[in-house]
Design an enzyme around this catalytic site. Structure first.
Site, short mmCIF file in Angstrom:
data_model
loop_
_atom_site.label_atom_id
_atom_site.label_comp_id
_atom_site.label_asym_id
_atom_site.label_seq_id
_atom_site.Cartn_x
_atom_site.Cartn_y
_atom_site.Cartn_z
N SER A 1 62.13 -34.13 113.05
CA SER A 1 60.88 -33.41 113.26
C SER A 1 60.23 -33.03 111.94
O SER A 1 59.01 -33.16 111.76
CB SER A 1 61.13 -32.15 114.08
OG SER A 1 61.68 -32.47 115.34
N ARG B 1 55.90 -42.80 128.11
CA ARG B 1 55.82 -41.35 127.82
C ARG B 1 54.35 -40.92 127.71
O ARG B 1 53.49 -41.68 127.28
CB ARG B 1 56.59 -41.04 126.55
CG ARG B 1 58.07 -41.36 126.69
CD ARG B 1 58.86 -41.04 125.44
NE ARG B 1 58.92 -39.60 125.18
CZ ARG B 1 59.55 -39.07 124.14
NH1 ARG B 1 60.16 -39.85 123.26
NH2 ARG B 1 59.57 -37.76 123.97
N SER C 1 54.69 -31.43 126.21
CA SER C 1 55.20 -31.63 124.86
C SER C 1 54.42 -30.78 123.87
O SER C 1 53.19 -30.79 123.88
CB SER C 1 55.11 -33.11 124.47
OG SER C 1 55.47 -33.29 123.11
N SER C 2 55.15 -30.10 122.99
CA SER C 2 54.50 -29.35 121.92
C SER C 2 53.90 -30.29 120.88
O SER C 2 53.08 -29.87 120.05
CB SER C 2 55.51 -28.42 121.25
OG SER C 2 56.55 -29.17 120.63
N GLN C 3 54.28 -31.57 120.91
CA GLN C 3 53.74 -32.52 119.94
C GLN C 3 52.24 -32.73 120.08
O GLN C 3 51.56 -33.06 119.11
CB GLN C 3 54.46 -33.87 120.05
CG GLN C 3 55.89 -33.82 119.54
CD GLN C 3 56.62 -35.13 119.72
OE1 GLN C 3 56.06 -36.12 120.21
NE2 GLN C 3 57.88 -35.17 119.34
N SER D 1 58.71 -25.69 123.96
CA SER D 1 59.30 -25.92 122.64
C SER D 1 58.54 -25.20 121.54
O SER D 1 58.19 -25.78 120.50
CB SER D 1 59.38 -27.43 122.35
OG SER D 1 60.09 -28.11 123.36
N ASP E 1 65.94 -30.13 123.40
CA ASP E 1 66.61 -31.33 122.90
C ASP E 1 68.13 -31.18 122.92
O ASP E 1 68.85 -32.18 122.83
CB ASP E 1 66.14 -31.66 121.48
CG ASP E 1 64.85 -32.47 121.48
OD1 ASP E 1 64.45 -32.97 122.54
OD2 ASP E 1 64.24 -32.60 120.40
N ASN F 1 60.35 -30.39 130.83
CA ASN F 1 59.86 -31.34 129.83
C ASN F 1 60.92 -32.34 129.40
O ASN F 1 60.60 -33.38 128.83
CB ASN F 1 59.30 -30.60 128.60
CG ASN F 1 60.36 -29.84 127.84
OD1 ASN F 1 61.16 -29.11 128.41
ND2 ASN F 1 60.37 -30.00 126.52
N ARG G 1 70.11 -39.21 122.44
CA ARG G 1 70.73 -37.92 122.71
C ARG G 1 71.74 -37.99 123.87
O ARG G 1 72.74 -37.26 123.87
CB ARG G 1 69.67 -36.85 122.96
CG ARG G 1 68.72 -36.70 121.78
CD ARG G 1 68.31 -35.28 121.49
NE ARG G 1 67.44 -35.23 120.33
CZ ARG G 1 67.86 -35.22 119.07
NH1 ARG G 1 69.16 -35.25 118.81
NH2 ARG G 1 67.00 -35.19 118.06
#
Length: 414
Positions: free
Chosen positions: A11, A109, A155-157, A182, A296, A319, A368
């Site tokens: 990140s 996604r 998503s915080s992205q 997040s 995550d 999420n 993950r």
């Protein structure tokens, strides 16, 4: 006591690459993560015309506040969500015709909340296939700026991409968020923007981003807190002690809070400003935990939950269903393969402890899932992965590192 060096944060590396490309001057990034995702991001910048020089210990990037050097380019984002979400925003602040595509996994996604916001800001953007997904084409002519409302519940992205591009707009941005997951990742973004010379003002759910531009920096990348969850969980599970240097109470990343979850389960946790140590105490307690802000690490907890003394319930993590795979479903599927009872809801999973049996883990191409259930294998001989190579996304040396822990702790190889 075992000391383990964890690779750099994915990140932080991705944000640092964006900031370096957008800044005036030349930035040096020290100890960046070298993985499939970050190399994909760096190659995406190069495809847009930014100079990126990658050395063994540091990467050097020449910034271009005016945007990409090339007037036309094609970028393949691989599996990388940060690449696929951040680079179109960066390109939109420049001038030219830019086409973005991604792997089948990344095409699935969501992208829609971000591209909707960019369109509201006047960006000429076209989804070539399914609306709200890659591939997409950006016909860039700069971004004026203004006020927008954003749903960052998936998503915080999406918010991070807009925050990062805000200083490159003519008038700045005012972003009001209606939902946000997040949150610690947004705090990472704001802290890193400060390091590159931009201060974002926050009033409740509204972020005010000034149009002042970034300045180059010499920036050290801290270790990846999500990746650290695997050796920390391994120590808690096996009754060993591990120290992760470079990550502690002063870390940017919210996933250091996974250590608090292990502490609630009975592990001993010591935290200094720049390191953390976890010691397994011979057992794990069940718990109910909201992991919305550290989602995550949900698979890591799910993978050690069968060894607790009572059920483990993980809540408020919808999420995780729109990550590299549907992680809630993947965790449930694999726990059932291991013979562990599981209940599953829209945004929660509850795991009833049971002795796992040998099984092949379905990784679904998700790093993950593969790394988490490898930790289960420390206490369950006969666990295999159907796609061990997918760890290259964030930790190419994971299997060798885990073998090193096995050897140091005297845990037999299967």
């Amino acid at each position: 006591m075992t000391i383990m060096q964890v690779p750099g944060s994915k990140s932080v590396t991705a944000r640092a690459l964006f900031l370096a490309a957008a800044a005036r001057g030349t930035t040096v990034l020290r100890r960046p993560l070298v993985s499939d995702d970050t190399e994909g991001f760096a190659e995406g910048l190069a495809a847009l015309g930014y100079r990126v020089e990658r050395g063994p210990e540091a990467w050097t990037i020449d910034g271009r506040p005016e945007g990409p050097a090339y007037g036309e380019a094609e970028v393949f984002c691989r599996d990388g969500a940060t690449t696929a979400r951040f680079l179109p925003a960066l390109a939109a602040a420049g001038h030219g015709l830019f086409r973005f595509d991604a792997s089948p996994q990344m095409r699935r996604r969501p992208l829609g909340p971000l591209t909707t916001a960019l369109r509201e800001l006047g960006v000429d953007l076209t989804h070539e296939g399914e609306e709200g997904h890659h591939p997409l084409t950006v016909r860039a002519s700069g971004i004026k700026g203004g006020r927008i409302t954003l749903d960052a519940g998936l998503s915080s992205q999406f918010l991070t991409a807009l925050l990062l591009v805000g200083p490159l707009t003519a008038e700045g941005l005012e972003i009001t968020v209606t939902d946000l997951v997040s949150v610690p990742y947004v705090e990472i973004t704001l802290a890193m923007m400060r390091s590159f010379g931009v201060e974002v003002r926050r009033e409740g759910a509204t972020f005010h981003v000034p149009p002042q531009g970034y300045e180059a920096a010499d920036y050290a990348i801290e270790p990846d807190a999500s990746t650290a969850s695997y050796p920390l969980a391994a120590a808690a599970l096996t009754g060993n002690t591990i120290t992760i240097p470079g990550l502690g109470s002063g870390a940017l990343q919210g996933d250091v809070r996974f250590a608090e979850v292990l502490k609630r389960m009975g592990a001993s946790v010591e935290m200094s400003p720049d390191s953390m140590t976890v010691t397994g105490t011979g057992g794990l307690h069940g718990l109910t935990v909201n992991m919305r802000d550290i989602s995550d690490t949900v698979p890591t907890l799910a993978a050690i939950a069968p060894f607790a003394d009572s059920p483990v319930r993980i809540e408020d993590v919808y999420n995780t269903r729109v990550k590299e795979c549907d992680r809630l479903e993947a965790c449930a599927e694999n726990l059932r393969r291991l013979g562990v009872p599981v209940s599953l809801g829209r945004d929660w999973i509850e795991i009833t402890p049971a002795r796992p049996r040998p099984a092949e883990i379905a990784c679904h191409g998700d790093h993950r899932i593969a790394m988490s259930f490898s930790i289960t294998g420390l206490r369950t001989p006969g666990i295999t992965l159907d796609d061990p190579g997918c760890v290259k996304k964030t930790f190419p040396g994971f299997h060798e590192a885990l073998a090193g822990l096995r050897a140091e702790w005297g845990i037999p190889l299967e």
